[in-house]
Design an enzyme around this catalytic site. Sequence first.
Site, short mmCIF file in Angstrom:
data_model
loop_
_atom_site.label_atom_id
_atom_site.label_comp_id
_atom_site.label_asym_id
_atom_site.label_seq_id
_atom_site.Cartn_x
_atom_site.Cartn_y
_atom_site.Cartn_z
CE LYS A 51 -4.22 -2.05 1.71
NZ LYS A 51 -5.42 -1.91 2.53
CB SER A 76 -8.33 -2.10 9.45
OG SER A 76 -7.76 -2.73 8.31
#
Length: 316
Positions: A51, A76
């Site tokens: 990411k 999260s």
Amino acid sequence: MVTSNQLLDCHTRIKPYIHNTPVLTSRLVNKKLKANLFFKCENFQRAGAYKIRGATNAILQLTEEQKKHGVVTHSSGNFAQALSLAAQSIGIHAHIVMPNTAPEVKKIGVREYGGTIHECDPTVEARQQMANEIAARTGATFIHPSNDENVIIGQGTAAIELFNEQPSLDYLFCPVGGGGLIAGSSLAAKYFGSNCTVLGGEPFEADDAYRSLKSGKIEGNTSVNTIADGLKTTLGNINFPIIQQYVDSIVRVDEEEIIMAMQLIWERMKIVIEPSSAVAVAAAITFSRKNLHDFRDKKVGIIVSGGNVDLSKLPF
């Protein structure tokens, strides 16, 4: 329509901030699946997951005025860490909205990378509401973890690197959560692969993408009781059309299959992968069992999405 040049320009743009992660193989795993598997190991990426690619690209596309006010997201864990590290590397501030149930190891990572954590209730509505409030109060630019074109393009660069090494892959497996990775990877397969079939892996306990492809509209989840904590989010209106067009199908796996796949890679390949990554491995195992004739001796890519694991809560 995202173009091949956009993907290539993005890859060039973010190269100074990311690792070109290794592609590993295992004869034992190949024997088990009766195919030739190539694991793109984003568990070795900065912040421990793919990411950082999309986060970096999104920040680099901001204006200088926007950068002064920083960025905000809700996540999260993995995108939370990625955006924090990307912001720190580029010299801006990151506000991170995290559910109070997020793994502690991921909260620690956000703090170490300089992000400011704002905890909220573990619902999509609570996360978005708090992110909106922070953006309004601080002027920070909101960057969605998966439903943002710049993020999607950035996530696709992992697959570009895999195709650079293995241009003739027959299949490519990705885990599916919010949809950014598989959307970006499917674009990379379209432009840089050679008739490569893209498949997603998803837990039965959070199978919104599977149902969305079946119904033709974005579906939600009534339950997300899965060990794959990174895959509990749903698709978005930007990545879903890409997935509809370029992803062949979604393979669902149960919790036991996820744990067995995770343990297989830990034991046999000696690398740390998180449950969300294991979903893609489990999907490949399930697909090979059901489609052995078509799968045998094929070249199969698997995006190992991350390796951020709370070692005090291993499932084996």
